[in-house]
Motif scaffolding. Sequence first.
Motif, PDB file in Angstrom:
ATOM      1  N   HIS A 132     -76.910 -59.804 -70.715  1.00 15.12           N
ATOM      2  CA  HIS A 132     -75.538 -59.559 -71.168  1.00 15.12           C
ATOM      3  C   HIS A 132     -75.033 -58.212 -70.670  1.00 15.12           C
ATOM      4  CE1 HIS A 132     -74.985 -63.070 -73.656  1.00 15.12           C
ATOM      5  NE2 HIS A 132     -76.137 -62.850 -74.253  1.00 15.12           N
ATOM      6  N   LEU A 133     -75.891 -57.200 -70.707  1.00  8.55           N
ATOM      7  CA  LEU A 133     -75.493 -55.884 -70.232  1.00  8.55           C
ATOM      8  C   LEU A 133     -75.216 -55.910 -68.735  1.00  8.55           C
ATOM      9  CD1 LEU A 133     -75.054 -52.893 -70.777  1.00  8.55           C
ATOM     10  CD2 LEU A 133     -77.508 -52.541 -70.437  1.00  8.55           C
ATOM     11  N   ASP A 134     -76.098 -56.551 -67.967  1.00  5.00           N
ATOM     12  CA  ASP A 134     -75.885 -56.658 -66.519  1.00  5.00           C
ATOM     13  C   ASP A 134     -74.580 -57.387 -66.210  1.00  5.00           C
ATOM     14  OD1 ASP A 134     -78.232 -55.313 -66.003  1.00  5.00           O
ATOM     15  OD2 ASP A 134     -79.404 -57.132 -65.594  1.00  5.00           O
ATOM     16  N   GLU A 135     -74.304 -58.475 -66.940  1.00  6.86           N
ATOM     17  CA  GLU A 135     -73.080 -59.246 -66.722  1.00  6.86           C
ATOM     18  C   GLU A 135     -71.840 -58.404 -67.028  1.00  6.86           C
ATOM     19  OE1 GLU A 135     -70.865 -62.931 -68.929  1.00  6.86           O
ATOM     20  OE2 GLU A 135     -73.037 -63.111 -68.606  1.00  6.86           O
ATOM     21  N   ALA A 136     -71.889 -57.657 -68.129  1.00  3.82           N
ATOM     22  CA  ALA A 136     -70.749 -56.815 -68.498  1.00  3.82           C
ATOM     23  C   ALA A 136     -70.531 -55.708 -67.464  1.00  3.82           C
ATOM     24  CB  ALA A 136     -70.973 -56.206 -69.881  1.00  3.82           C
ATOM     25  N   ASP A 138     -71.404 -55.758 -64.306  1.00  2.00           N
ATOM     26  CA  ASP A 138     -70.910 -56.388 -63.078  1.00  2.00           C
ATOM     27  C   ASP A 138     -69.410 -56.647 -63.177  1.00  2.00           C
ATOM     28  OD1 ASP A 138     -73.416 -56.346 -61.947  1.00  2.00           O
ATOM     29  OD2 ASP A 138     -73.852 -58.460 -62.359  1.00  2.00           O
ATOM     30  N   ARG A 139     -68.934 -57.130 -64.350  1.00  2.00           N
ATOM     31  CA  ARG A 139     -67.508 -57.373 -64.537  1.00  2.00           C
ATOM     32  C   ARG A 139     -66.698 -56.085 -64.448  1.00  2.00           C
ATOM     33  NH1 ARG A 139     -66.923 -60.432 -69.864  1.00  2.00           N
ATOM     34  NH2 ARG A 139     -69.131 -60.126 -69.899  1.00  2.00           N
ATOM     35  N   ILE A 140     -67.202 -55.040 -65.065  1.00  5.47           N
ATOM     36  CA  ILE A 140     -66.508 -53.747 -65.038  1.00  5.47           C
ATOM     37  C   ILE A 140     -66.418 -53.224 -63.615  1.00  5.47           C
ATOM     38  CG2 ILE A 140     -66.679 -51.315 -65.718  1.00  5.47           C
ATOM     39  CD1 ILE A 140     -67.871 -52.372 -68.409  1.00  5.47           C
ATOM     40  N   LEU A 141     -67.521 -53.296 -62.883  1.00  2.00           N
ATOM     41  CA  LEU A 141     -67.515 -52.829 -61.493  1.00  2.00           C
ATOM     42  C   LEU A 141     -66.559 -53.655 -60.641  1.00  2.00           C
ATOM     43  CD1 LEU A 141     -71.306 -52.087 -60.947  1.00  2.00           C
ATOM     44  CD2 LEU A 141     -69.455 -50.427 -61.079  1.00  2.00           C
ATOM     45  N   ALA A 142     -66.545 -54.973 -60.839  1.00  2.00           N
ATOM     46  CA  ALA A 142     -65.654 -55.837 -60.066  1.00  2.00           C
ATOM     47  C   ALA A 142     -64.194 -55.509 -60.376  1.00  2.00           C
ATOM     48  CB  ALA A 142     -65.950 -57.299 -60.365  1.00  2.00           C
ATOM     49  N   SER A 146     -61.458 -54.101 -57.686  1.00  2.00           N
ATOM     50  CA  SER A 146     -60.227 -54.831 -57.397  1.00  2.00           C
ATOM     51  C   SER A 146     -58.994 -53.972 -57.717  1.00  2.00           C
ATOM     52  CB  SER A 146     -60.176 -56.145 -58.145  1.00  2.00           C
ATOM     53  OG  SER A 146     -60.070 -55.926 -59.529  1.00  2.00           O
ATOM     54  N   ALA A 147     -59.126 -53.057 -58.684  1.00  2.00           N
ATOM     55  CA  ALA A 147     -58.010 -52.183 -59.049  1.00  2.00           C
ATOM     56  C   ALA A 147     -57.861 -51.024 -58.061  1.00  2.00           C
ATOM     57  CB  ALA A 147     -58.202 -51.628 -60.460  1.00  2.00           C
TER      58      ALA A 147
END
Length: 148
Positions: A132-136, A138-142, A146-147
Motif C-alpha cells: 500500500h505504501l509503495d502504491e501510494a 508511486d501515485r504521488i510521484l506520477a 505529470s504536474a
Amino acid sequence: MRESVQTVQAEVMMSFLVSEELSFRIPVELRYEAPDPYAVRLTFHLPGDAPVTWAFGRELLVDGIAGPCGEGDVHVAPAEADTLGEILIRLQVGSDQALFRCSAAPLVAFLDRTDKLVPLGQEGALADFDAHLDEALDRILAEEQSAG
C-alpha cells in the motif's frame, strides 16, 4: 447485493438529517475489501451531487453500533441509548457536518459478512502495508511528474 471472494458490498437506505424538521432518504453503498482489511467505505448518493465516499475503520462501525464512539471526522452511535434500533453516523469536515440515521439491522448484517471474509482481529494477517505504501508513493510521484 454483490459479493466476490475479496469484497463484501451492500446498499442501505439512510436518512440524511438536514435539520430537526428536514430529512430525506438516500441510498448508501457499503463496501469492504479484503486487501484493505481495516477499512469500510460508505458511498453516499446525494440528490443532485456526485457520490461522496468516506473510508474509516471497520472497528469504529462495529463499536459504534453498541455505543457512542469516534474521534475527529467520524462518530457512530446508537440513536437511542440501550437500544439497537437505529444508528447515527456523523461525518465532519472542519465546521461542516452531515448526520445520517439508519437501521442497525443492515449494518450488522454487512459487518457479519465482512467478519466471515476477514475475522475481526485478524486483519494484520492480510494487510500488506508495504505494498500500500509503495502504491501510494508511486501515485504521488506520477502526479508530481505529470504536474511538472
